[in-house]
Design a protein around this motif. Structure first.
Motif, PDB file in Angstrom:
ATOM      1  N   ILE A  93      28.806  55.851  78.810  1.00 46.73           N
ATOM      2  CA  ILE A  93      29.319  56.741  77.764  1.00 46.73           C
ATOM      3  C   ILE A  93      29.408  58.181  78.279  1.00 46.73           C
ATOM      4  CG2 ILE A  93      28.762  57.783  75.533  1.00 46.73           C
ATOM      5  CD1 ILE A  93      27.673  55.003  74.708  1.00 46.73           C
ATOM      6  N   THR A  94      28.393  58.630  79.004  1.00 47.54           N
ATOM      7  CA  THR A  94      28.433  59.983  79.569  1.00 47.54           C
ATOM      8  C   THR A  94      29.617  60.139  80.518  1.00 47.54           C
ATOM      9  OG1 THR A  94      26.039  60.259  79.393  1.00 47.54           O
ATOM     10  CG2 THR A  94      27.186  61.668  80.981  1.00 47.54           C
ATOM     11  N   GLY A  95      29.842  59.125  81.348  1.00 49.92           N
ATOM     12  CA  GLY A  95      30.984  59.173  82.267  1.00 49.92           C
ATOM     13  C   GLY A  95      32.308  59.174  81.543  1.00 49.92           C
ATOM     14  N   ALA A  96      32.394  58.389  80.471  1.00 50.66           N
ATOM     15  CA  ALA A  96      33.625  58.343  79.691  1.00 50.66           C
ATOM     16  C   ALA A  96      33.879  59.663  78.980  1.00 50.66           C
ATOM     17  CB  ALA A  96      33.561  57.199  78.688  1.00 50.66           C
TER      18      ALA A  96
ATOM     19  N   ALA B  69      25.813  51.437  92.709  1.00 46.13           N
ATOM     20  CA  ALA B  69      25.593  52.878  92.602  1.00 46.13           C
ATOM     21  C   ALA B  69      24.230  53.187  91.990  1.00 46.13           C
ATOM     22  CB  ALA B  69      26.706  53.515  91.762  1.00 46.13           C
ATOM     23  N   PHE B  70      23.875  52.439  90.952  1.00 46.48           N
ATOM     24  CA  PHE B  70      22.598  52.649  90.264  1.00 46.48           C
ATOM     25  C   PHE B  70      21.440  52.399  91.225  1.00 46.48           C
ATOM     26  CE2 PHE B  70      19.022  51.815  87.581  1.00 46.48           C
ATOM     27  CZ  PHE B  70      19.239  52.482  86.382  1.00 46.48           C
TER      28      PHE B  70
ATOM     29  N   ALA C 152      17.954  59.041  87.823  1.00 49.02           N
ATOM     30  CA  ALA C 152      18.823  59.211  88.989  1.00 49.02           C
ATOM     31  C   ALA C 152      19.900  58.130  89.014  1.00 49.02           C
ATOM     32  CB  ALA C 152      17.983  59.162  90.265  1.00 49.02           C
ATOM     33  N   GLY C 153      19.499  56.899  88.697  1.00 47.85           N
ATOM     34  CA  GLY C 153      20.474  55.815  88.634  1.00 47.85           C
ATOM     35  C   GLY C 153      21.501  56.041  87.548  1.00 47.85           C
ATOM     36  N   ARG C 154      21.041  56.493  86.414  1.00 45.92           N
ATOM     37  CA  ARG C 154      21.947  56.762  85.290  1.00 45.92           C
ATOM     38  C   ARG C 154      22.965  57.836  85.650  1.00 45.92           C
ATOM     39  NH1 ARG C 154      18.930  58.604  79.945  1.00 45.92           N
ATOM     40  NH2 ARG C 154      18.466  60.367  81.320  1.00 45.92           N
ATOM     41  N   ALA C 155      22.530  58.897  86.301  1.00 43.45           N
ATOM     42  CA  ALA C 155      23.443  59.974  86.683  1.00 43.45           C
ATOM     43  C   ALA C 155      24.484  59.483  87.684  1.00 43.45           C
ATOM     44  CB  ALA C 155      22.653  61.144  87.268  1.00 43.45           C
ATOM     45  N   ALA C 156      24.075  58.632  88.627  1.00 44.89           N
ATOM     46  CA  ALA C 156      25.010  58.118  89.624  1.00 44.89           C
ATOM     47  C   ALA C 156      26.080  57.252  88.982  1.00 44.89           C
ATOM     48  CB  ALA C 156      24.252  57.328  90.685  1.00 44.89           C
ATOM     49  N   VAL C 157      25.670  56.431  88.034  1.00 49.85           N
ATOM     50  CA  VAL C 157      26.640  55.567  87.351  1.00 49.85           C
ATOM     51  C   VAL C 157      27.607  56.410  86.524  1.00 49.85           C
ATOM     52  CG1 VAL C 157      26.902  53.811  85.549  1.00 49.85           C
ATOM     53  CG2 VAL C 157      25.193  53.517  87.345  1.00 49.85           C
ATOM     54  N   ALA C 158      27.108  57.416  85.842  1.00 46.65           N
ATOM     55  CA  ALA C 158      27.984  58.269  85.037  1.00 46.65           C
ATOM     56  C   ALA C 158      29.065  58.911  85.907  1.00 46.65           C
ATOM     57  CB  ALA C 158      27.164  59.347  84.332  1.00 46.65           C
TER      58      ALA C 158
END
Length: 284
Positions: free
Chosen positions: A35-38, A235-236, A259-265
């Motif tokens: 959702i953050t990435g979108a 990525a995660f 850190a994983g969440r940020a990479a996926v975003a």
């Protein structure tokens, strides 16, 4: 922002000449990252929960409710989809929970049984206004993605859609699930033939194995919904490994999961930019 039906997201993508992006989630951090990435891409997105993820958690409801709640707070349209389900009872649970769509996978059955099982699910889901995707052919078949007979036949696909009433069709055109490299060899001519023959949106499973240019070409030839899972898990996990290597004393999961969440975003934003390029009309 209110949650959006999967069918609406896919139809809007088709009308705009690009692809709807569907990303699989395994835990709440995945949902938040997608959702953050979108939001950064200012693009709608589909959150997908696979039957395997349901099995991992022991039930559909916890992750599905979390995904729906996260979607309700998003600044872009979000829909929640049950992916690759083989159990009709799980389809019923998804409908009761308020998921927007399901992908019912009877592709391992022979053609007649696939049609019957899928038509039954479609009838139940359409009564509840739930969008249905199905599969014909073998995505990463047991004898390999290039083995004879595993590709989706355009004539059979058109008959299958007419017989089942599905809203979208996942087709076998050279991809395989869980690929860790992005070197899948797609049959672009077959994609074009399927697009001409099949009256509903086409779905590309196993898209983690497709290069960026390959994704652009697949969308240009007629793919409308693109499913991505393993690539984001790569990525995660890489970000988690890097964080723990740099901070070996870390014990708080929020540090390395964050850190994983940020990479996926970041990767979701990048992929949405690729998938939302204007479709090029190319000879099939």
């Amino acid at each position: 922002m209110p949650l959006t039906g999967t069918g609406d997201t896919v139809a809007a993508a088709a009308a705009a000449g690009h692809a709807a992006a569907a990303f699989n989630i395994i835990q709440i951090e995945h949902a938040e990252a997608v959702i953050t990435g979108a939001e950064a891409a200012n693009a709608p997105v589909i959150l997908q929960i696979s039957e395997n993820a349901v099995r991992y958690h022991g039930a559909l409801a916890p992750l599905a409710r979390a995904a729906l709640a996260a979607g309700e707070r998003a600044g872009v349209p979000v829909s929640v989809h049950l992916d690759h389900v083989t159990d009709p009872a799980l389809v019923g649970e998804a409908v009761e929970l308020g998921l927007h769509s399901v992908m019912f996978d009877a592709s391992t059955l022979d053609y007649a049984d696939n049609v019957k099982a899928t038509a039954d699910v479609v009838a139940r889901c359409h009564a509840a206004r739930v969008w249905v995707e199905a599969e014909l052919g073998e995505v990463g078949g047991k004898d390999g993605v290039h083995a004879p007979g595993v590709r989706t036949d355009p004539v059979e696909a058109a008959a299958y859609v007419a017989a089942t009433g599905v809203d979208a069709l996942a087709v076998a055109v050279g991809t395989s699930h869980a690929m860790l490299t992005r070197d899948a060899e797609l049959d672009y001519g077959l994609i074009g033939a399927l697009r001409r023959a099949v009256p509903v949106p086409l779905v590309l499973h196993g898209s983690s194995g497709v290069s960026d240019p390959g994704l652009v070409e697949a969308v240009g030839r007629g793919m409308t919904k693109i499913n991505i899972s393993t690539h984001l898990n790569n990525a995660f996990t890489a970000a988690v490994r890097d964080h723990l290597a740099a901070h070996p004393a870390t014990v708080d999961p929020r540090r390395y999961l964050g850190a994983g969440r940020a990479a996926v975003a970041t990767e979701v934003t990048r992929l949405l930019g690729i998938l939302r390029q204007d479709r090029q009309d190319r000879p099939a």
